[in-house]
Design a protein around this motif. Structure first.
Motif, PDB file in Angstrom:
ATOM      1  N   LEU A   4      35.402  40.332  22.696  1.00 51.37           N
ATOM      2  CA  LEU A   4      35.856  41.414  23.251  1.00 51.37           C
ATOM      3  C   LEU A   4      36.260  41.907  24.556  1.00 51.37           C
ATOM      4  CD1 LEU A   4      36.835  44.291  21.859  1.00 51.37           C
ATOM      5  CD2 LEU A   4      34.436  45.016  22.321  1.00 51.37           C
ATOM      6  N   ALA A   5      37.163  42.318  25.031  1.00 51.06           N
ATOM      7  CA  ALA A   5      37.501  42.695  26.399  1.00 51.06           C
ATOM      8  C   ALA A   5      38.100  43.979  26.555  1.00 51.06           C
ATOM      9  CB  ALA A   5      38.426  41.478  26.806  1.00 51.06           C
ATOM     10  N   GLU A   6      37.937  44.670  27.474  1.00 49.47           N
ATOM     11  CA  GLU A   6      38.497  45.697  27.949  1.00 49.47           C
ATOM     12  C   GLU A   6      39.254  45.843  29.212  1.00 49.47           C
ATOM     13  OE1 GLU A   6      35.824  49.627  28.003  1.00 49.47           O
ATOM     14  OE2 GLU A   6      36.225  49.486  30.054  1.00 49.47           O
ATOM     15  N   VAL A   7      40.764  45.947  28.864  1.00 51.48           N
ATOM     16  CA  VAL A   7      41.891  45.831  29.869  1.00 51.48           C
ATOM     17  C   VAL A   7      42.101  47.229  30.376  1.00 51.48           C
ATOM     18  CG1 VAL A   7      44.127  45.075  30.333  1.00 51.48           C
ATOM     19  CG2 VAL A   7      42.508  43.911  28.776  1.00 51.48           C
ATOM     20  N   THR A   8      42.125  47.395  31.685  1.00 53.94           N
ATOM     21  CA  THR A   8      42.335  48.556  32.204  1.00 53.94           C
ATOM     22  C   THR A   8      43.577  48.323  33.411  1.00 53.94           C
ATOM     23  OG1 THR A   8      40.071  49.201  32.426  1.00 53.94           O
ATOM     24  CG2 THR A   8      41.394  50.577  33.877  1.00 53.94           C
ATOM     25  N   PHE A   9      44.505  49.369  33.219  1.00 55.35           N
ATOM     26  CA  PHE A   9      45.763  49.339  34.102  1.00 55.35           C
ATOM     27  C   PHE A   9      45.548  50.462  35.039  1.00 55.35           C
ATOM     28  CE2 PHE A   9      49.971  50.415  35.379  1.00 55.35           C
ATOM     29  CZ  PHE A   9      50.370  49.547  36.353  1.00 55.35           C
ATOM     30  N   THR A  10      45.606  50.218  36.372  1.00 58.89           N
ATOM     31  CA  THR A  10      45.579  51.452  37.218  1.00 58.89           C
ATOM     32  C   THR A  10      46.699  51.688  38.214  1.00 58.89           C
ATOM     33  OG1 THR A  10      43.177  51.176  37.332  1.00 58.89           O
ATOM     34  CG2 THR A  10      43.967  52.579  38.911  1.00 58.89           C
ATOM     35  N   PRO A  11      47.562  52.635  37.896  1.00 63.05           N
ATOM     36  CA  PRO A  11      48.882  52.775  38.804  1.00 63.05           C
ATOM     37  C   PRO A  11      48.289  53.301  40.012  1.00 63.05           C
ATOM     38  CG  PRO A  11      48.806  54.422  37.021  1.00 63.05           C
ATOM     39  CD  PRO A  11      47.405  53.690  36.871  1.00 63.05           C
ATOM     40  N   PRO A  12      49.245  53.167  41.010  1.00 60.09           N
ATOM     41  CA  PRO A  12      48.874  54.007  42.362  1.00 60.09           C
ATOM     42  C   PRO A  12      48.721  55.484  42.337  1.00 60.09           C
ATOM     43  CG  PRO A  12      50.637  52.236  42.762  1.00 60.09           C
ATOM     44  CD  PRO A  12      50.623  52.622  41.110  1.00 60.09           C
ATOM     45  N   HIS A  13      49.480  56.097  41.289  1.00 57.16           N
ATOM     46  CA  HIS A  13      49.344  57.383  41.035  1.00 57.16           C
ATOM     47  C   HIS A  13      49.052  57.624  39.673  1.00 57.16           C
ATOM     48  CE1 HIS A  13      50.384  57.834  45.290  1.00 57.16           C
ATOM     49  NE2 HIS A  13      51.415  57.245  45.084  1.00 57.16           N
ATOM     50  N   GLY A  14      48.331  58.604  39.283  1.00 52.96           N
ATOM     51  CA  GLY A  14      48.171  59.071  37.877  1.00 52.96           C
ATOM     52  C   GLY A  14      46.748  58.377  37.304  1.00 52.96           C
ATOM     53  N   PRO A  15      46.565  58.720  36.122  1.00 53.62           N
ATOM     54  CA  PRO A  15      45.150  58.093  35.405  1.00 53.62           C
ATOM     55  C   PRO A  15      45.529  56.705  34.948  1.00 53.62           C
ATOM     56  CG  PRO A  15      46.264  59.642  34.027  1.00 53.62           C
ATOM     57  CD  PRO A  15      47.088  59.612  35.314  1.00 53.62           C
ATOM     58  N   VAL A  25      54.394  48.973  32.398  1.00 55.76           N
ATOM     59  CA  VAL A  25      54.181  49.290  33.915  1.00 55.76           C
ATOM     60  C   VAL A  25      55.534  50.068  34.511  1.00 55.76           C
ATOM     61  CG1 VAL A  25      52.434  47.691  34.259  1.00 55.76           C
ATOM     62  CG2 VAL A  25      55.047  47.038  34.948  1.00 55.76           C
ATOM     63  N   GLY A  26      54.819  50.815  35.576  1.00 56.75           N
ATOM     64  CA  GLY A  26      56.213  51.603  36.205  1.00 56.75           C
ATOM     65  C   GLY A  26      56.573  50.940  37.343  1.00 56.75           C
ATOM     66  N   PRO A  27      57.562  51.244  38.174  1.00 56.03           N
ATOM     67  CA  PRO A  27      58.139  50.527  39.387  1.00 56.03           C
ATOM     68  C   PRO A  27      57.162  50.418  40.350  1.00 56.03           C
ATOM     69  CG  PRO A  27      59.591  52.119  38.438  1.00 56.03           C
ATOM     70  CD  PRO A  27      58.314  52.699  37.811  1.00 56.03           C
ATOM     71  N   ALA A  28      56.120  51.238  40.759  1.00 56.65           N
ATOM     72  CA  ALA A  28      55.365  51.290  41.586  1.00 56.65           C
ATOM     73  C   ALA A  28      54.221  49.962  41.509  1.00 56.65           C
ATOM     74  CB  ALA A  28      54.670  52.453  41.818  1.00 56.65           C
ATOM     75  N   GLY A  29      54.082  49.452  40.395  1.00 52.86           N
ATOM     76  CA  GLY A  29      53.250  48.539  40.060  1.00 52.86           C
ATOM     77  C   GLY A  29      51.672  48.964  40.113  1.00 52.86           C
ATOM     78  N   GLY A  30      50.690  48.430  40.428  1.00 48.92           N
ATOM     79  CA  GLY A  30      49.317  48.644  40.276  1.00 48.92           C
ATOM     80  C   GLY A  30      48.308  47.660  40.369  1.00 48.92           C
ATOM     81  N   ARG A  31      47.331  48.070  39.476  1.00 48.00           N
ATOM     82  CA  ARG A  31      46.142  46.800  39.260  1.00 48.00           C
ATOM     83  C   ARG A  31      45.811  46.773  37.951  1.00 48.00           C
ATOM     84  NH1 ARG A  31      44.839  44.037  43.401  1.00 48.00           N
ATOM     85  NH2 ARG A  31      42.925  42.646  43.347  1.00 48.00           N
ATOM     86  N   VAL A  32      45.561  45.497  37.275  1.00 51.65           N
ATOM     87  CA  VAL A  32      45.066  45.357  36.051  1.00 51.65           C
ATOM     88  C   VAL A  32      43.751  44.647  36.333  1.00 51.65           C
ATOM     89  CG1 VAL A  32      45.087  43.846  34.035  1.00 51.65           C
ATOM     90  CG2 VAL A  32      47.343  44.935  35.058  1.00 51.65           C
ATOM     91  N   SER A  33      42.714  45.017  35.721  1.00 51.75           N
ATOM     92  CA  SER A  33      41.293  44.602  35.538  1.00 51.75           C
ATOM     93  C   SER A  33      40.804  44.335  34.414  1.00 51.75           C
ATOM     94  CB  SER A  33      40.262  45.622  36.415  1.00 51.75           C
ATOM     95  OG  SER A  33      40.275  46.768  35.725  1.00 51.75           O
ATOM     96  N   VAL A  34      40.079  43.228  33.969  1.00 51.75           N
ATOM     97  CA  VAL A  34      39.580  42.935  32.689  1.00 51.75           C
ATOM     98  C   VAL A  34      38.031  42.552  32.779  1.00 51.75           C
ATOM     99  CG1 VAL A  34      39.902  41.203  30.797  1.00 51.75           C
ATOM    100  CG2 VAL A  34      41.715  41.979  32.162  1.00 51.75           C
ATOM    101  N   ARG A  35      37.575  43.223  31.883  1.00 51.16           N
ATOM    102  CA  ARG A  35      35.972  42.712  31.824  1.00 51.16           C
ATOM    103  C   ARG A  35      35.554  42.584  30.356  1.00 51.16           C
ATOM    104  NH1 ARG A  35      32.706  48.557  33.201  1.00 51.16           N
ATOM    105  NH2 ARG A  35      33.529  49.839  31.399  1.00 51.16           N
ATOM    106  N   THR A  36      34.802  41.665  30.208  1.00 48.53           N
ATOM    107  CA  THR A  36      34.427  41.386  28.821  1.00 48.53           C
ATOM    108  C   THR A  36      33.205  42.455  28.356  1.00 48.53           C
ATOM    109  OG1 THR A  36      32.803  39.789  29.528  1.00 48.53           O
ATOM    110  CG2 THR A  36      34.708  38.987  28.822  1.00 48.53           C
TER     111      THR A  36
END
Length: 886
Positions: free
Chosen positions: A717-728, A748-759
């Protein structure tokens, strides 16, 4: 000294043969091989010998004879003008000084011209320098070298650029199509997606061999299926076959860069802009300058009619190729061959069309889609195929499941097989199995493969159908039938002296709630115990003897579609009286989240015992005492290490948050009785952080990012989180099976963001989380396009600038520049500022316009160019045809 005829021919006539007609009018000393130290007698002897040689050689037919004839003709003019003065040393010293002054000025002009023409490249080839120097006859080799150094140029050896890819024509055209789909300007990006900038010249060239192709193919085979992955595999297959046939993939990449540059030069782009074109394709700056420096001036490549038809076939423009063959000249030697090839492909397309129709009628939608896509690869310009594929319904969704929740019915499913584009789903509820997307009440519609039906009526047979669509018809349904009978929820008990109360939340459809009470033990069934009056929201009761625990069996009552009474599940509430409260922690709840490789944060919660203080201790070994055992306090203190942190009491629970090592430990709660100096052992809990994922990658394709990683062996099981520059942030949990089957794709939107994955590891006492591995998702630079149009009559100086963008953009700064000359201005300072606009807010649906008037004094030809100053990373598409005015 005697005249050396061979040395004169080698050192004077030889260099002049390459530039006949461009003799320097002042460099007489070199042409006559005269030095300032010669006496009058030596001058007479030297001039006599040189004139004799010119006269003898001028009657020949080679280039040396033409030089001698030109020198002899000019000598006659000099003799007529100066006569015997030519035998005087002073006359020659004046000529040498005059030539030196002119040569220095000429060398400076030559250096300025070189800097203006080749400064953007920083280099010039030997052949180019030789050709240019032929137009500067007054400069010798040393003066030319000095001019090159003053211009800041390096003289480099010529680079032989490829004139063809080396691959078979059809395979190469297919490769270009796949590169367009992948957004890869060259084959380098196919083999090294994160390898820019790259080199193609010299020993540091990026590896593009068969071993690299095989390694990338193996990596692609491990990725989850997606359109981009399939396109990349197909491109790698073409490269693998080309490498096996002996094709040099480095030359293929170099040819693709050269093709872009030849196209730019044909449109009149200056060398500085061509360097930018090469670096935009990923080429390292030094290599880009070398390639542009060696780019041939002739950019015309007229293909024959037969080759154009072959290109149409390779590009999938089969219907256009059929029309081109029909008008091909009857005497063309390739006419029969091309007609046969096109007819064969047309027959193949028709066969695929018929087979696809049969598959669709047999409810094999995925097979029909595959056949239509195969036909479109051959005939992409066949609108009937395009319409059929667009209207084709996908297969139904898979693995549809329904479960009751507090808020209704939770439905989950997986995408139809083979679908990687965005699928829309419609969920329909009915009292019978739905057969179409309009057969029943619509619960939801959207791209998510899950939904909740909050209005699901309890105690009834509920038939759900989930339909999929790719923009055309809805698929056949995935069906499930369920019945929910919700229990009461959010049960809470409050005990006060002499009375107690119990409250709960009831489903709105519940007709009533029945409650029965038992003393000292939980009820065995819904009919066990003494009835207690209750409302739909709760009850009040006394505490009896104020010693014995009271249990309440709570049952909601519903009516089914036939009016028959249906009881919900039994929920038991316990009223724990003060004297009967637990004396130790019977169940410890916790979850652990890794902070880094060495530490983690642990959150603990437990029901607060009525007396004593709770001490939680950590140890690598489990306790030897059973839960509930009373031990001496010193025995407890000899076990493990106590967790020290502030505690929060929330009603009947105590919460504790503390930093712990990241290993796996056993946590044991002890309830300490200081009056007896003893402790009661609680239930132990073994918990630790999990291993993190490895090799996390995120590849963006348009508005979607495909996330992939290597799982730890024992984690599912993994938890994937996408965090945009603005917004939740957006959080998703995925099992190993879901990722293996459908991959992990995020919008994803044009501004990109960051993807993090933890098990995540679930245990009986809580959850454990690994450290989060993260990777950035690049944003898409704003693309600016603009048009420049005349606003008024034929002789009007008024113009209209229209700017559009592909995404919303704030704080835009534009600079409109006009510049005379044949070369397009590469920078704003190369022209006159017509208008500067700041603080713009641009939107993709609304072009922004600016009327302006041309400045006076512009001499044709001139250029009008719009520069985007902010945002600095904008992609600007220049309308070349509208920018230049001749």
């Amino acid at each position: 000294m005697a005249f050396d005829q061979r040395a004169y021919l080698r050192e004077v006539i030889g260099p002049l043969r390459d530039r006949p007609g461009n003799l320097s009018p002042t460099d007489l000393a070199r042409h006559y091989a005269v030095t300032a130290e010669m006496s009058a007698a030596e001058l007479r002897e030297q001039l006599t010998a040189v004139r004799r040689l010119w006269n003898q050689r001028s009657s020949g037919v080679d280039s040396g004879a033409r030089v001698c004839a030109q020198l002899f003709s000019r000598d006659e003019q000099l003799r007529a003008a100066h006569g015997a003065a030519m035998f005087e040393p002073s006359w020659w010293r004046e000529r040498i000084e005059e030539h030196g002054r002119g040569a220095r000025a000429e060398s400076e002009r030559f250096a300025r011209d070189l800097a203006q023409s080749y400064g953007a490249l920083g280099r010039i080839t030997q052949s180019q320098l030789k050709e240019i120097a032929g137009h500067w006859p007054g400069l010798d080799a040393e003066q030319i070298d000095q001019a090159v150094r003053r211009a800041g140029l390096a003289v480099v050896d010529p680079v032989e650029l490829p004139t063809e890819s080396g691959m078979a024509r059809t395979a190469y055209r297919s490769l270009l199509r796949l590169q367009d789909l992948l957004g890869a300007p060259t084959v380098v990006q196919v083999l090294h997606p994160d390898g820019a900038p790259f080199r193609l010249l010299g020993a540091e060239a990026v590896p593009l061999d068969a071993a690299t192709v095989r390694a990338r193919t193996e990596e692609a085979n491990r990725l989850a299926d997606a359109a981009a992955v399939r396109n990349r595999k197909e491109a790698l297959g073409l490269l693998e076959r080309a490498a096996a046939d002996g094709v040099d993939l480095r030359l293929v990449a170099l040819f693709q860069v050269v093709e872009r540059l030849r196209s730019g030069r044909a449109r009149g782009l200056a060398d500085g802009m061509l360097v930018r074109v090469a670096t935009d394709a990923g080429l390292e700056l030094s290599d880009a300058r070398s390639v542009v420096a060696n780019l041939p001036l002739d950019t015309k490549q007229d293909a024959s009619p037969a080759d154009r038809i072959r290109d149409l076939v390779a590009d999938g423009q089969l219907l256009a190729a059929r029309q081109a063959v029909a008008v091909l000249h009857v005497d063309d030697p390739h006419r029969d061959e091309l007609r046969g090839q096109v007819d064969t492909l047309l027959s193949e397309v028709e066969s695929l069309r018929r087979t696809a129709d049969e598959a669709a009628r047999s409810e094999r939608e995925d097979e029909a889609a595959r056949l239509l896509r195969s036909a479109l690869r051959i005939a992409a310009d066949d609108e009937d195929l395009v319409d059929r594929l667009a209207a084709l319904a996908p297969p139904p969704p898979r693995a549809l499941a329904a479960r009751a929740t507090e808020t209704g019915v939770r439905l989950t499913w997986t995408a139809p097989p083979g679908q990687v584009t965005e699928v829309r789903y419609r969920v329909v509820r009915s009292d019978r199995p739905p057969v179409s997307a309009t057969d029943g009440e619509t619960v939801s519609e959207g791209p998510l493969a899950e939904t909740t039906d909050p209005a699901a009526p309890p105690a009834r047979s509920l038939h759900y159908g989930v339909f999929a669509s790719l923009g055309g018809d809805w698929s056949r349904p995935a069906a499930v039938v369920t019945r929910i009978v919700p229990p009461v929820t959010a049960v809470r008990v409050s005990v006060r002296p002499g009375e107690l109360s119990c409250g709960w939340r009831t489903h709105p459809a519940a007709e009533t709630v029945r409650v029965r009470r038992t003393l000292g033990r939980p009820p065995a069934s819904a009919a066990d115990g003494e009835p207690v009056p209750a409302s739909r929201a709760g009850l009040s009761d006394d505490t009896g003897d104020e010693v014995t625990d009271r249990y309440y069996g709570i049952v909601p009552v519903y009516r089914d579609e036939n009016g028959t009474e249906v009881e919900g599940p039994l929920v038991v509430a316990r009223a724990v009286l003060r004297d009967a409260a637990p004396s130790y922690v019977q169940r410890l709840r916790a979850h652990v989240t890794a902070l880094d490789a060495r530490s983690a944060t642990a959150h603990f919660a437990w029901l607060t015992p009525v007396g004593g203080a709770v001490s939680i201790r950590r140890s690598e070994l489990g306790p030897t005492w059973a839960a509930g055992a009373r031990i001496r306090r010193e025995e407890m203190e000899g076990y493990g290490e106590a967790l020290v942190a502030d505690r929060i009491v929330q009603e009947a629970e105590t919460l504790l948050e503390v930093t712990v090592p990241s290993g796996r430990f056993v946590y044991v709660p002890f309830t300490v009785d200081r009056t007896t100096d003893t402790a009661v052992v609680g239930e132990p809990l073994a918990l630790g952080v999990t291993e993190p994922v490895q090799q996390l990658i995120a590849r963006r394709t348009g508005d979607e990012v495909n996330v992939a990683w290597v799982w730890p062996p024992a984690v599912n099981l993994a938890e994937v989180t996408f965090t945009p520059p603005h917004g939740p942030p957006t959080v998703r949990r995925l099992t190993r099976g879901q990722v293996t089957e459908s991959g992990c794709r995020l919008r994803v939107g044009p501004a990109g963001g960051r993807v993090s994955v933890r098990t995540v590891e679930r245990g009986p006492g809580g959850e454990a989380y690994s450290t989060a591995e993260s990777v950035s998702v690049t944003g898409v630079p704003v693309a600016f396009g603009y048009r420049i149009r005349r606003d008024g009559g034929l002789f009007s100086r008024k113009r209209l600038l229209s700017v559009d963008v592909d995404q919303a953009c704030e704080g835009v700064e534009l600079l409109l520049v006009a510049a005379s000359g044949v070369a397009m201005p590469a920078r704003p300072e190369r022209g006159t500022v017509v208008s500067r606009v700041t603080g713009l807010s641009l939107h993709p649906d609304t072009p922004w316009q600016l009327p302006f008037t041309l400045p006076t004094g512009l001499a044709k030809p001139y250029w009008l160019r719009c520069f985007v100053i902010r945002p600095p990373d904008a992609r600007v598409i220049d309308p070349i045809d509208e920018m230049k005015v001749s």
